[in-house]
Design an enzyme around this catalytic site. Structure first.
Site, mmCIF file in Angstrom:
data_model
loop_
_atom_site.group_PDB
_atom_site.id
_atom_site.type_symbol
_atom_site.label_atom_id
_atom_site.label_comp_id
_atom_site.label_asym_id
_atom_site.label_seq_id
_atom_site.Cartn_x
_atom_site.Cartn_y
_atom_site.Cartn_z
ATOM 1 N N GLY A 103 -3.780 -4.080 6.193
ATOM 2 C CA GLY A 103 -2.723 -3.759 7.156
ATOM 3 C C GLY A 103 -2.991 -2.436 7.837
ATOM 4 O O GLY A 103 -3.750 -1.607 7.320
ATOM 5 N N LYS A 147 -9.474 -6.933 8.236
ATOM 6 C CA LYS A 147 -8.440 -6.501 9.184
ATOM 7 C C LYS A 147 -8.836 -7.036 10.546
ATOM 8 O O LYS A 147 -9.967 -6.814 11.001
ATOM 9 C CB LYS A 147 -8.360 -4.973 9.239
ATOM 10 C CG LYS A 147 -7.770 -4.350 7.993
ATOM 11 C CD LYS A 147 -7.695 -2.851 8.095
ATOM 12 C CE LYS A 147 -7.102 -2.258 6.829
ATOM 13 N NZ LYS A 147 -7.316 -0.799 6.757
ATOM 14 N N ASP A 160 -13.641 -1.842 3.182
ATOM 15 C CA ASP A 160 -12.707 -1.944 4.300
ATOM 16 C C ASP A 160 -13.435 -1.389 5.535
ATOM 17 O O ASP A 160 -14.060 -2.153 6.296
ATOM 18 C CB ASP A 160 -11.427 -1.151 3.945
ATOM 19 C CG ASP A 160 -10.417 -1.035 5.073
ATOM 20 O OD1 ASP A 160 -10.730 -1.418 6.210
ATOM 21 O OD2 ASP A 160 -9.293 -0.550 4.841
ATOM 22 N N LYS A 163 -1.100 -1.065 -4.405
ATOM 23 C CA LYS A 163 -2.302 -0.280 -4.068
ATOM 24 C C LYS A 163 -1.881 1.160 -3.852
ATOM 25 O O LYS A 163 -0.908 1.425 -3.135
ATOM 26 C CB LYS A 163 -2.933 -0.890 -2.816
ATOM 27 C CG LYS A 163 -3.844 -0.001 -2.017
ATOM 28 C CD LYS A 163 -4.537 -0.813 -0.932
ATOM 29 C CE LYS A 163 -4.600 -0.046 0.379
ATOM 30 N NZ LYS A 163 -5.213 -0.839 1.463
ATOM 31 N N ASP A 173 -7.147 2.998 -3.022
ATOM 32 C CA ASP A 173 -7.861 3.040 -1.736
ATOM 33 C C ASP A 173 -8.109 4.493 -1.367
ATOM 34 O O ASP A 173 -7.169 5.273 -1.187
ATOM 35 C CB ASP A 173 -7.006 2.357 -0.652
ATOM 36 C CG ASP A 173 -7.729 2.242 0.692
ATOM 37 O OD1 ASP A 173 -8.887 2.728 0.799
ATOM 38 O OD2 ASP A 173 -7.133 1.679 1.633
ATOM 39 N N GLU A 194 -10.996 0.607 -3.256
ATOM 40 C CA GLU A 194 -11.288 0.277 -1.856
ATOM 41 C C GLU A 194 -11.949 1.455 -1.167
ATOM 42 O O GLU A 194 -11.480 2.597 -1.259
ATOM 43 C CB GLU A 194 -9.954 -0.081 -1.176
ATOM 44 C CG GLU A 194 -10.065 -0.671 0.205
ATOM 45 C CD GLU A 194 -8.671 -1.051 0.748
ATOM 46 O OE1 GLU A 194 -7.750 -1.326 -0.049
ATOM 47 O OE2 GLU A 194 -8.503 -1.039 1.974
ATOM 48 N N LYS A 205 -2.901 4.940 -2.544
ATOM 49 C CA LYS A 205 -3.840 5.758 -1.775
ATOM 50 C C LYS A 205 -4.232 6.945 -2.650
ATOM 51 O O LYS A 205 -3.372 7.554 -3.305
ATOM 52 C CB LYS A 205 -3.163 6.252 -0.491
ATOM 53 C CG LYS A 205 -2.903 5.141 0.508
ATOM 54 C CD LYS A 205 -4.203 4.630 1.097
ATOM 55 C CE LYS A 205 -3.963 3.723 2.278
ATOM 56 N NZ LYS A 205 -5.219 3.194 2.826
ATOM 57 N N SER A 252 0.870 -1.170 0.000
ATOM 58 C CA SER A 252 0.000 0.000 0.000
ATOM 59 C C SER A 252 0.908 1.221 0.000
ATOM 60 O O SER A 252 1.747 1.367 0.887
ATOM 61 C CB SER A 252 -0.861 -0.038 1.263
ATOM 62 O OG SER A 252 -1.597 1.152 1.396
HETATM 63 O O1 OSB Z 1 -7.070 1.656 4.562
HETATM 64 O O2 OSB Z 1 -5.803 -0.007 4.336
HETATM 65 C C1 OSB Z 1 -6.026 1.097 4.834
HETATM 66 C C2 OSB Z 1 -2.963 2.213 6.864
HETATM 67 C C3 OSB Z 1 -3.580 2.887 7.903
HETATM 68 C C4 OSB Z 1 -4.952 2.991 7.909
HETATM 69 C C5 OSB Z 1 -5.713 2.426 6.887
HETATM 70 C C6 OSB Z 1 -5.108 1.740 5.848
HETATM 71 C C7 OSB Z 1 -3.703 1.667 5.834
HETATM 72 C C8 OSB Z 1 -2.956 1.031 4.764
HETATM 73 C C9 OSB Z 1 -1.569 0.549 5.099
HETATM 74 O O3 OSB Z 1 -3.349 0.943 3.622
HETATM 75 C C10 OSB Z 1 -1.426 -0.912 4.940
HETATM 76 C C11 OSB Z 1 -0.127 -1.383 5.534
HETATM 77 O O4 OSB Z 1 -0.065 -1.646 6.761
HETATM 78 O O5 OSB Z 1 0.823 -1.510 4.780
HETATM 79 MG MG MG Z 2 -8.260 0.534 3.230
#
Ligand code: OSB
Ligand code: MG
Length: 374
Positions: free
Chosen positions: A290, A262, A238, A161, A188, A213, A163, A135
């Site tokens: 994650g 999660k 999510d 992925k 995401d 996402e 953001k 991510s």
């Molecule tokens: O939406 O998946 C998410 C990190 C913090 C809060 C929300 C998210 C995330 C990530 C990081 O996408 C995923 C990772 O731990 O690598």
């Molecule tokens: Mg997410």
């Protein structure tokens, strides 16, 4: 299993680099670790709440409060047949899934050790190797994002992925897709858009994404069903999914075609397995999300990802992407094929570095059964 003692601590640990999402930037993590002793064996869990209530309603501080004032008192000295009995023990406490998950997962680790098996086996997992994606946080420019993607692909990761948020979306995705026409790519939004943005979000369809996402509100399954009817790209939920009932609602409403699981968001391994089961019966692929975890949370994620419903690469990646030094040994490493080999030792299968944890600890609280009436 008798819950003989519970040690809750807050550690503070800086991420190697800041991680930006549509709801804010994370750099200095405040993480709660839960250590339980049950029948003489020590198990570890991690609370995955953020420092701010930007992802969900919980924070490090609310989890500390709920663990200290409700969850630990409800659990200490109690006798349970297995970690699967833990949700019933704390069922009178509503919500606060991340706080619950920290304690429940520590019990799962302890139970696996008591039974002499890897946690993945105890959960019913079957995979010996799990598929990994990464991510990537929001960047200053599309060019710098493309460079990051290239590095991660060179490390072998199987899915990227990105953001996104309004004004940091189409241009970025277009640049990555143009440079890497064939990779498995997803986005995401962490709830940064509204249903009125459907026409804008439809422009993502041209990039052949694996999924988008959580584009809409964190608690709005219905709006996602409206959006899914208007976009070709599969929606993955999510934030909306806190339990198996939510997953069922979302699937029945056709609000998504994929679900991210999660452990913290759903309250621990027991409920995560339920969500996985609901999805598997209905042909909805799941993958492990994650929350910028330390090695303890990461080890739990690896164990969960071995369940049969986890058919897409997760956001479970190498310790060294996040930390100068992790609190487990060996650190989580990723093969050149973009996989993690599931550890075969009992429990988490990684050694917890207590010396490092001690150095990082800023506060602690201990409950002991001897001092508490059963
Ligand atoms: O939406 O998946 C998410 C990190 C913090 C809060 C929300 C998210 C995330 C990530 C990081 O996408 C995923 C990772 O731990 O690598
Ligand atoms: Mg997410």
């Amino acid at each position: 299993m008798k819950i003989e003692s519970i040690t809750l601590r807050e550690i503070q640990k800086r991420l190697k680099s800041p991680f930006e999402t549509s709801f804010g930037t994370s750099h200095d993590r405040r993480i709660l670790l839960v250590e339980v002793v049950a029948d003489g064996v020590t198990g570890w869990g991690e609370v995955t709440a953020g420092e701010t209530p930007g992802y969900n309603a919980e924070t490090t501080e609310t989890a500390w409060h709920v663990l200290c004032d409700f969850l630990a008192p409800a659990s200490i000295g109690k006798e349970i047949g297995s970690a699967t009995d833990f949700p019933a023990l704390v069922g009178h406490i509503r919500g606060h899934e991340m706080a619950k998950s920290g304690l429940e997962n520590a019990l799962w680790d302890a139970e696996a050790q008591l039974r002499g098996v890897p946690l993945s086996n105890l959960l019913g997992g079957t995979l010996q190797e799990i598929a990994c994606g990464v991510s990537l946080g929001i960047r200053e420019t599309p060019q710098s994002l493309v460079r990051r993607v290239e590095e991660e692909l060179q490390s072998g990761y199987q899915r990227i992925k990105l953001k996104i948020k309004p004004d940091k979306d189409l241009e970025y995705v277009a640049a990555v897709r143009k440079t890497f026409p064939d990779i498995r790519l997803s986005v995401d939004a962490n709830s940064a858009y509204r249903l009125q943005d459907a026409e804008h979000l439809r422009k993502l369809d041209q990039f052949n994404l694996l999924m988008m996402e959580q584009p809409l509100n964190w608690d709005d399954i219905y709006a996602h069903s409206q959006l899914q009817a208007q976009v070709q790209t599969a929606i993955c939920l999510d934030e909306c999914i806190h339990n198996a009932r939510h997953a069922l609602t979302a699937i029945e409403l056709k609000a998504c075609r994929i679900i991210n699981i999660k452990l913290g968001r759903v309250g621990g391994h027991a409920e995560a397995r339920e969500v996985q089961g609901v999805c598997r019966e209905r042909g909805i692929p799941v993958w492990c999300g994650g929350m910028l975890e330390t090695g303890i949370g990461r080890a739990h994620n690896i164990a969960m990802s071995t369940l049969p419903g986890f058919t897409l690469p997760g956001d479970v990646s190498a310790s060294k992407r996040y930390w100068e030094e992790d609190i487990i040994e060996p650190e989580v490493e990723v093969t050149s094929r973009g996989t993690i080999r599931v550890p075969t030792g009992v429990g988490l299968g990684y050694a917890v570095r207590r010396d490092r944890i001690e150095r990082l600890t800023v506060r602690r609280n201990v409950w002991s059964a001897q001092l508490t009436a059963v």
